[in-house]
Design an enzyme around this catalytic site. Structure first.
Site, PDB file in Angstrom:
ATOM      1  N   PHE A   1       0.855  -1.189   0.000  1.00 43.56           N
ATOM      2  CA  PHE A   1       0.000   0.000   0.000  1.00 43.56           C
ATOM      3  C   PHE A   1       0.895   1.244   0.000  1.00 43.56           C
ATOM      4  O   PHE A   1       1.887   1.296   0.719  1.00 43.56           O
ATOM      5  CB  PHE A   1      -0.899  -0.038   1.237  1.00 43.56           C
ATOM      6  CG  PHE A   1      -2.030   0.945   1.187  1.00 43.56           C
ATOM      7  CD1 PHE A   1      -3.210   0.632   0.540  1.00 43.56           C
ATOM      8  CD2 PHE A   1      -1.902   2.196   1.775  1.00 43.56           C
ATOM      9  CE1 PHE A   1      -4.260   1.536   0.488  1.00 43.56           C
ATOM     10  CE2 PHE A   1      -2.947   3.105   1.721  1.00 43.56           C
ATOM     11  CZ  PHE A   1      -4.124   2.779   1.075  1.00 43.56           C
TER      12      PHE A   1
ATOM     13  N   ASP B   1       1.027  -4.676   8.543  1.00 43.78           N
ATOM     14  CA  ASP B   1      -0.111  -3.793   8.326  1.00 43.78           C
ATOM     15  C   ASP B   1      -1.351  -4.680   8.136  1.00 43.78           C
ATOM     16  O   ASP B   1      -1.403  -5.501   7.209  1.00 43.78           O
ATOM     17  CB  ASP B   1       0.147  -2.940   7.078  1.00 43.78           C
ATOM     18  CG  ASP B   1      -0.968  -1.927   6.838  1.00 43.78           C
ATOM     19  OD1 ASP B   1      -2.122  -2.223   7.175  1.00 43.78           O
ATOM     20  OD2 ASP B   1      -0.669  -0.857   6.270  1.00 43.78           O
TER      21      ASP B   1
ATOM     22  N   TYR C   1     -11.504   1.907  10.136  1.00 44.85           N
ATOM     23  CA  TYR C   1     -12.661   2.396   9.361  1.00 44.85           C
ATOM     24  C   TYR C   1     -13.029   1.468   8.215  1.00 44.85           C
ATOM     25  O   TYR C   1     -13.978   1.728   7.496  1.00 44.85           O
ATOM     26  CB  TYR C   1     -12.410   3.812   8.826  1.00 44.85           C
ATOM     27  CG  TYR C   1     -11.109   4.019   8.078  1.00 44.85           C
ATOM     28  CD1 TYR C   1     -10.965   3.607   6.763  1.00 44.85           C
ATOM     29  CD2 TYR C   1     -10.031   4.630   8.694  1.00 44.85           C
ATOM     30  CE1 TYR C   1      -9.779   3.797   6.078  1.00 44.85           C
ATOM     31  CE2 TYR C   1      -8.835   4.833   8.026  1.00 44.85           C
ATOM     32  CZ  TYR C   1      -8.706   4.408   6.715  1.00 44.85           C
ATOM     33  OH  TYR C   1      -7.529   4.594   6.054  1.00 44.85           O
ATOM     34  N   LYS C   2     -12.286   0.371   8.038  1.00 47.48           N
ATOM     35  CA  LYS C   2     -12.603  -0.576   6.968  1.00 47.48           C
ATOM     36  C   LYS C   2     -13.555  -1.637   7.523  1.00 47.48           C
ATOM     37  O   LYS C   2     -14.666  -1.305   7.898  1.00 47.48           O
ATOM     38  CB  LYS C   2     -11.303  -1.121   6.390  1.00 47.48           C
ATOM     39  CG  LYS C   2     -10.515   0.013   5.700  1.00 47.48           C
ATOM     40  CD  LYS C   2      -9.173  -0.368   5.155  1.00 47.48           C
ATOM     41  CE  LYS C   2      -8.593   0.837   4.412  1.00 47.48           C
ATOM     42  NZ  LYS C   2      -7.180   0.679   4.085  1.00 47.48           N
TER      43      LYS C   2
ATOM     44  N   ARG D   1     -12.340  -3.823  -7.909  1.00 49.39           N
ATOM     45  CA  ARG D   1     -12.167  -4.474  -6.613  1.00 49.39           C
ATOM     46  C   ARG D   1     -13.516  -4.536  -5.911  1.00 49.39           C
ATOM     47  O   ARG D   1     -14.223  -3.537  -5.802  1.00 49.39           O
ATOM     48  CB  ARG D   1     -11.163  -3.680  -5.789  1.00 49.39           C
ATOM     49  CG  ARG D   1     -10.649  -4.423  -4.585  1.00 49.39           C
ATOM     50  CD  ARG D   1      -9.580  -3.628  -3.880  1.00 49.39           C
ATOM     51  NE  ARG D   1     -10.112  -2.382  -3.342  1.00 49.39           N
ATOM     52  CZ  ARG D   1      -9.551  -1.696  -2.345  1.00 49.39           C
ATOM     53  NH1 ARG D   1      -8.416  -2.133  -1.804  1.00 49.39           N
ATOM     54  NH2 ARG D   1     -10.087  -0.581  -1.902  1.00 49.39           N
TER      55      ARG D   1
HETATM   56  C1  LIG Z   1      -6.332   1.775   4.000  1.00 45.66           C
HETATM   57  C2  LIG Z   1      -4.909   1.424   4.232  1.00 45.66           C
HETATM   58  C3  LIG Z   1      -4.029   2.343   4.837  1.00 45.66           C
HETATM   59  C4  LIG Z   1      -4.491   3.736   5.167  1.00 45.66           C
HETATM   60  O1  LIG Z   1      -3.686   4.385   6.104  1.00 45.66           O
HETATM   61  P1  LIG Z   1      -4.217   5.760   6.741  1.00 45.66           P
HETATM   62  O2  LIG Z   1      -3.095   6.247   7.544  1.00 45.66           O
HETATM   63  O3  LIG Z   1      -5.457   5.436   7.513  1.00 45.66           O
HETATM   64  O4  LIG Z   1      -4.571   6.686   5.611  1.00 45.66           O
HETATM   65  C5  LIG Z   1      -2.737   1.927   5.099  1.00 45.66           C
HETATM   66  N1  LIG Z   1      -2.313   0.679   4.741  1.00 45.66           N
HETATM   67  C6  LIG Z   1      -3.132  -0.216   4.133  1.00 45.66           C
HETATM   68  C7  LIG Z   1      -2.648  -1.586   3.784  1.00 45.66           C
HETATM   69  C8  LIG Z   1      -4.448   0.144   3.849  1.00 45.66           C
HETATM   70  O5  LIG Z   1      -5.255  -0.728   3.239  1.00 45.66           O
END
Ligand SMILES: *Cc1c(COP(=O)(O)O)cnc(C)c1O
Length: 423
Positions: free
Chosen positions: A131, A208, A233-234, A383
């Site tokens: 990511f 992560d 938030y996911k 997706r």
């Molecule tokens: C959604 C997501 C993020 C988002 O990070 P934020 O700091 O909340 O913007 C980071 N890593 C992964 C793998 C994600 O899917």
């Protein structure tokens, strides 16, 4: 036209009728029953309990109790909600998880701490297709410290595996930072075996969990994970921009320090004393005053899922993605799509990607012509996130039926190919 008789819609209706988690959907705010929402992996739906909680926190705890609420409730929220996530979703004993800041910031804090704990080593290893924020944070740390960031290209359908990593790691490796579920392909990595090769090389592992937490059972303690971060938030339904969680293994906490020495990490915080002396729990990774409303909604969202149980949620996630792949094979493979996700459910998260050269316009056509919300990921992926808490089998059926019709009738040709900002 491809044939739908082998997969009639009432097949999906029957699956919904016998779904043990079907009633969970009634605990969420769903104003538009016709909208097919397949983006719960990006922003989870609003739990009804969170509407009540926001009223309670804002009107009651803030409006009425004012500063008294710090002692009555707020001061320990990052730890109590962290422990709750640890117990129900992360396989982490108390004292190792806190809720604070964003995933990106937590990644920075933990990666810094890990690098400080390996001062003689010069290499950070990550995934070339990780990511973006993860790559940028690590890139920044490498640049600031004069380290090398080694980005490895893993097989997209396998994700990072112990076998692919072993030859890359050596006694120069300080930190390996990876995502458990690939945000594009949904490939699910095996924490235990990867942690093992990382430890064999004398390095530390930072995971992560953004795309796994709340949909895949996670065992951070049992797999010997060093550090982890993740969004709320996911799949966890904490709400837009809700604070993230971080995990630090108890065996490491005393030996590591985070880079931002704030008063919320301080032992005996309200002594207001001289000199930074961090507490002996994951609370040392806190910095400043917690985002009370945000953390409270992480709590109310997580409670709804915890009641359902992560194992039934995982079973439903598997059933939904299996059904999606069945429809993919029957309807989409014959008309130019390819599958961008693993076929084996054991190594797949709760979303799938289907690939097509016209993916962007197909995605827009789903949104504009069919009330189906998936998302688009460069360069050619549609997706489809199947949040087990609220997605129905008929939603999957309708979305795949719509994709098939969009391509068969070339309806996507009516769509402007110019990209919009958030997809
Ligand atoms: C959604 C997501 C993020 C988002 O990070 P934020 O700091 O909340 O913007 C980071 N890593 C992964 C793998 C994600 O899917």
């Amino acid at each position: 036209m491809s044939d739908s008789t082998a997969h009639p819609r009432n097949d999906a209706e029957n699956r919904d009728a016998t779904d043990p988690l079907a009633s969970l959907r009634t605990q969420f705010v769903i104003p538009d029953e016709k909208l097919i929402y397949l983006d719960g992996n990006s922003l989870g739906r609003l739990p009804k309990a969170s509407l009540d909680r926001v009223q309670e926190v804002v009107a009651g705890e803030w409006g009425d109790r004012l500063i008294r609420s710090w002692n009555e409730r707020w001061q320990t929220l990052p730890q109590t909600v962290g422990d709750f996530l640890g117990q129900h979703f992360l396989g982490a004993a108390a004292g190792q998880v806190v809720v604070s800041d964003s995933t990106s910031v937590n990644l920075y804090k933990l990666a810094s701490a890990a690098l400080d704990a390996r001062p003689d080593r010069t290499v950070i290893v990550s995934d070339l297709n990780n990511f973006p924020t993860d790559r940028y944070v690590l890139e920044g740390l490498a640049a600031a410290r004069g380290l090398e960031l080694k980005l490895v290209e893993f097989d997209e359908l396998l994700g990072p595996t112990a076998d692919q990593l072993r030859p890359v790691l050596d006694d120069r490796t300080a930190l390996v930072s990876l995502s458990q579920v690939d945000y594009r392909s949904s490939a699910l990595a095996d924490l235990a075996s990867v942690n093992q090769v990382v430890h064999d090389a004398g390095a530390l592992a930072l995971w992560d969990l953004c795309h796994s937490a709340g949909s895949v059972p996670i065992e951070l303690d049992a797999t010997g994970t060093d550090f982890a971060v993740g969004c709320t938030y996911k799949y966890l339904n904490g709400g837009p921009g809700s604070p993230a969680f971080l995990y630090a293994n108890a065996s490491l906490i005393d030996a590591v320090r985070q880079p931002i020495w704030g008063w919320y990490g301080q032992r005996d915080q309200f002594a207001m004393g001289q000199g930074y002396d961090p507490v002996a729990s994951a609370s040392r990774f806190l910095v400043g005053t917690p985002q009370v409303v945000g953390v409270s909604l992480v709590d109310s969202g997580a409670r709804v899922l915890a009641e359902a149980g992560i194992k039934p949620l995982r079973d439903k996630g598997v059933a939904l993605t299996e059904f999606a792949i069945e429809l993919f094979d029957a309807w989409l493979a014959p008309i130019g799509f390819s599958l961008g996700s693993p076929r084996d459910a054991a190594v797949r998260g709760s979303h799938i990607s289907v690939r097509h050269p016209e993916a962007y316009r197909i995605c827009r056509a789903l949104i504009e012509q069919h009330d189906v919300i998936p998302d688009f990921r460069e360069p050619d992926r549609v997706r489809l996130g199947m949040a087990p808490s609220t997605t129905r089998f008929v939603d999957v059926w309708d979305a795949f039926d719509a994709m098939r019709r969009i391509v068969e009738t070339k309806a996507y040709e009516q769509i402007d190919p110019t990209r919009t900002e958030v997809t």
